[in-house]
Design an enzyme around this catalytic site. Structure first.
Site, short mmCIF file in Angstrom:
data_model
loop_
_atom_site.label_atom_id
_atom_site.label_comp_id
_atom_site.label_asym_id
_atom_site.label_seq_id
_atom_site.Cartn_x
_atom_site.Cartn_y
_atom_site.Cartn_z
N LYS A 87 -13.10 46.55 56.78
CA LYS A 87 -12.63 47.40 57.87
C LYS A 87 -13.74 47.42 58.94
CE LYS A 87 -12.41 52.42 58.50
NZ LYS A 87 -12.03 53.69 57.87
N GLU A 120 -2.54 55.68 53.91
CA GLU A 120 -3.69 56.21 53.19
C GLU A 120 -3.86 57.69 53.54
OE1 GLU A 120 -7.75 56.10 55.14
OE2 GLU A 120 -7.10 54.07 55.62
#
Length: 210
Positions: free
Chosen positions: A130, A41
């Site tokens: 997350k 990412e």
């Protein structure tokens, strides 16, 4: 189960590139992929993030899944998806971002901390969450919330290194998000890409041995 979640549960590591300079980005991505990383990412608060995501999709599309991090609102989600991001990760829980991803078939893994936030994200349609900031919360925190919330895939982000990565998974993490301990920007600036590859390989091996 979506394709991105499948990849996350299979490969277990998301490399986080924050503050990477465009001129170094392609070589850094290549070095991580050479080390066995399959999910990367670029954070949206990195200058030129959308341009790099777009280029990486074309360049690395068959080798790794490319996502956007630090997607704190729908406006950033729109930019990331327009650039070709395959998954969106946030430090926060924004249900509008989850809804945006759901409408477009894009995985959104929001940042959550409390059991209430975890369940709220799950009910809003997040396939995984997350847990952040794990470096501060500590592994015992993860272990405690795992008991009652064992059905929800969790990616632990913060504080992971080679010495404790196994402990994160023993405590119940399904995956980990890794920034500077995996992606050393100093090495990248100095062109030490072999070291970046070797560090990636060490983490990939550590996870494979679990």
């Amino acid at each position: 189960m979506g394709q991105m979640l499948e990849l996350l549960l299979q490969h277990k590591i998301v490399a986080i590139l924050r503050g990477i300079e465009d001129r170094h980005a392609d070589a850094a991505g290549e070095a991580l992929i050479d080390g066995g990383i399959h999910m990367m990412e670029i954070t949206m608060n990195t200058e030129g993030a959308a341009v790099m995501i777009d280029r990486w999709r074309a360049k690395f599309g068959t080798k790794a899944a490319i996502g956007a991090g630090t997607v704190t609102d729908v406006e950033l989600a729109e930019q990331a998806v327009a650039a070709g991001a395959q998954f969106l990760i946030s430090p926060n829980l924004d249900e509008e971002v989850i809804a945006y991803g759901l409408e477009r078939g894009i995985s959104v893994w929001p940042g959550v901390m409390t059991p209430t936030e975890i369940v709220k994200a799950w009910k809003a349609g997040a396939e995984a969450v997350k847990i952040f900031p794990m470096g501060t919360l500590g592994i015992s925190y993860l272990q405690e919330i795992r008991g009652p919330l064992n059905a929800i895939p969790m990616m632990a982000t913060g504080g992971v290194d080679l010495h404790n990565i196994a402990d994160y998974f023993k405590a119940g993490a399904n995956a980990v998000g890794m920034g500077s301990k995996l992606v050393n920007l100093e090495w990248i600036r100095e062109g030490k890409f072999e070291q970046v590859t070797e560090r990636a390989r060490q983490f990939v091996e550590a996870v494979r041995e679990l």
